[in-house]
Design an enzyme around this catalytic site. Structure first.
Site, mmCIF file in Angstrom:
data_model
loop_
_atom_site.group_PDB
_atom_site.id
_atom_site.type_symbol
_atom_site.label_atom_id
_atom_site.label_comp_id
_atom_site.label_asym_id
_atom_site.label_seq_id
_atom_site.Cartn_x
_atom_site.Cartn_y
_atom_site.Cartn_z
ATOM 1 N N SER A 322 0.836 -1.208 0.000
ATOM 2 C CA SER A 322 0.000 0.000 0.000
ATOM 3 C C SER A 322 0.866 1.251 0.000
ATOM 4 C CB SER A 322 -0.928 0.001 1.215
ATOM 5 O OG SER A 322 -1.690 1.187 1.274
ATOM 6 N N TRP A 325 2.468 1.605 -3.389
ATOM 7 C CA TRP A 325 1.473 2.034 -4.377
ATOM 8 C C TRP A 325 1.397 3.560 -4.430
ATOM 9 C CZ3 TRP A 325 -2.941 5.042 -3.983
ATOM 10 C CH2 TRP A 325 -3.815 5.019 -5.065
ATOM 11 N N HIS A 326 1.594 4.197 -3.278
ATOM 12 C CA HIS A 326 1.461 5.651 -3.230
ATOM 13 C C HIS A 326 2.603 6.388 -3.919
ATOM 14 C CE1 HIS A 326 -1.671 4.883 -0.200
ATOM 15 N NE2 HIS A 326 -2.079 6.104 -0.462
ATOM 16 N N GLY A 327 3.752 5.776 -4.018
ATOM 17 C CA GLY A 327 4.828 6.488 -4.682
ATOM 18 C C GLY A 327 6.150 5.755 -4.610
ATOM 19 N N PHE A 478 -0.042 10.329 -7.361
ATOM 20 C CA PHE A 478 0.058 8.918 -6.997
ATOM 21 C C PHE A 478 -0.569 8.028 -8.049
ATOM 22 C CE2 PHE A 478 -0.401 10.962 -2.623
ATOM 23 C CZ PHE A 478 0.962 11.167 -2.518
#
Length: 478
Positions: A322, A325-327, A478
């Site tokens: 997770s 996934w954001h960056g 993102f």
């Protein structure tokens, strides 16, 4: 195209009028209109990346229909892996390639070697993390035989690119949204009014809360070494409400806009800052992503079943993925790991499902215990947000180290540095409104005086909104 821009203020009414008054006799024509409008909406930012959406759409539409005829398990898995490879491959190239290259170089440099690999000089396509997950979930559900593959390409393409939620979610499941493109509907005035009210509330959170907080938090985080611990604490608080107002505001505008066209999207936020523990927080924050990882990663890994080691492994995997996934930055990975550490004691103690109901469900005020639970959860969240916001991990630790150097004259420094009063009353207003409407999907839903309530929010937007420097939505990156 930004929701808070003049361009969108013109774009939305034009599409609305065409949809309900020009093409109302043909569902196919309406879907074509939404598809074209969605591509215009996305192409307004950079038309060159429209090919990526079309490519992803064609791949998963084709794989979905191939799964219809594939009977052997081996062939079905091959088709599924193709979808996974293509969708995650797109993310890998555009979002993570340079991250891996840079860390590969750093690893060799650590051992005294020097290499000069090629980096990609590309910008991250807006929304790629959202629409690739949306198409991927369609293929997975078809593979699992939980969803019948569609033969209607126009409906499927419109589902993938639906402009209200295209670039920052909610991440919709095909089982919920795709059938809505196949069913003709009539304009529902009540739903339309509700949509406008939700758009209004989303704009309030964006331009009044998020954009004002952004100006302060950006300055504090970018120059944190110049400020006292008290101001740094405020900087973390401002960022917490910047990201909440910005992202949940986008979701409200997306859901409200969808209602104008007769579509129902899933709720994406449910007053997360009133959570009593981290488990509850993650059930209320970015719900569409949390449930996506739960259904397509956590449960297939075994979830909370199995021995304690497997449970710990699964929790760390889900939070690390997770975060990633954001960056493409170690700050997001540390942020994910930190949330995993918060979550583990709750999960191992079998207390992750004890706060399912709304806080203070039958009273106007929380109990002392509930208040302390909310306060502690918010503090833990603030610490994690510092890593999320910081430029790098070292800066995050330095920021927190300066926060820990709390001085006795903090009020005096806070007053001198002038970061105490500008936005706090507006944040307090937001919290009060959300507290007393915490059982609703959004505060203006089914209010007794809709006109008066809407006018009050409009007044707040025009008086306190930040319009001088138009801010993009934070999750666009993102």
């Amino acid at each position: 195209m930004l929701f808070n821009s003049l361009d969108f203020a013109v774009f939305l009414p034009v599409v609305f009028i065409l949809y309900w008054f020009v093409f109302k006799q043909s569902l196919r024509a309406q879907n074509i209109l939404l598809l074209v409008a969605s591509y215009v909406f996305y192409g307004w930012w950079d038309w060159r990346f429209l090919g990526l959406i079309l490519f992803s759409t064609l791949v998963d539409f084709g794989i979905g229909n191939s799964l219809r005829y594939a009977k052997e398990a081996r062939n079905r898995k091959l088709l599924l892996y193709t979808s996974v490879f293509v969708n995650l491959g797109l993310l890998g190239v555009f979002k993570y390639y340079n991250f891996f290259v840079d860390n590969f170089v750093a690893a060799f440099s650590f051992f005294g070697s020097s290499i000069q690999p090629n980096s990609l000089d590309v910008i991250l396509p807006v929304g790629i993390s959202f629409y690739t997950f949306q198409t991927l979930s369609y293929t997975i559900d078809v593979y699992r035989r939980k969803l019948e593959p569609t033969t209607n390409f126009i409906a499927f393409a419109a589902f993938v690119s639906f402009f209200p939620q295209l670039v920052a979610g909610p991440i919709e499941r095909a089982s919920n949204l795709l059938p809505q493109f196949k069913k003709a509907t009539r304009f529902d005035a009540k739903k339309g009014i509700s949509g406008l009210q939700q758009i209004l509330w989303g704009l309030f959170k964006k331009v009044v809360i998020a954009d004002n907080c952004a100006q302060l938090s950006n300055d504090i985080f970018n120059n944190y070494s110049d400020y006292s611990s008290s101001t740094l604490i405020l900087g973390a608080v401002y960022f917490a409400f910047q990201i909440y107002g910005d992202f949940s505001g986008y979701s409200d505008i997306a859901i409200g806009t969808s209602k104008l066209f007769g579509f129902d999207l899933k709720q994406n936020f449910a007053t997360p800052y009133f959570s009593r523990d981290i488990a509850e927080f993650w059930r209320r924050w970015h719900i569409s992503l949390s449930t996506w990882f739960r259904d397509y990663l956590y449960i297939p890994l075994g979830g909370s079943r199995g021995n304690k080691w497997n449970q710990v492994r699964n929790v760390f995997i889900i939070f690390l993925v997770s975060g990633f996934w954001h960056g493409a930055n170690w700050t997001f990975i540390v942020w994910g790991a930190l949330n995993a550490c918060y979550f583990l004691p709750i999960m191992l103690g079998s207390r992750n499902r004890i706060h399912i109901n709304t806080v203070a469900e039958n009273t106007n005020l929380p109990s002392v215990k509930e208040f302390l639970q909310i306060f502690i959860t918010f503090i833990l969240t603030l610490i994690a947000w510092v890593f999320f916001r910081a430029e790098n991990v070292a800066s995050a630790f330095s920021y927190l180290n300066q926060v820990s150097a709390f001085t006795v004259n903090f009020m005096e420094k806070l007053h001198i540095e002038r970061y105490a009063f500008e936005i706090l009353p507006l944040i307090a207003f937001l919290l009060i409104v959300e507290w007393f409407t915490r059982k609703k999907v959004f505060p203006l839903e089914k209010v007794k005086s809709p006109i008066t309530s809407s006018l009050v929010i409009i007044l707040f937007i025009f008086v306190f909104g930040s319009f001088s420097n138009l801010q993009e939505f934070i999750y666009f990156q993102f």
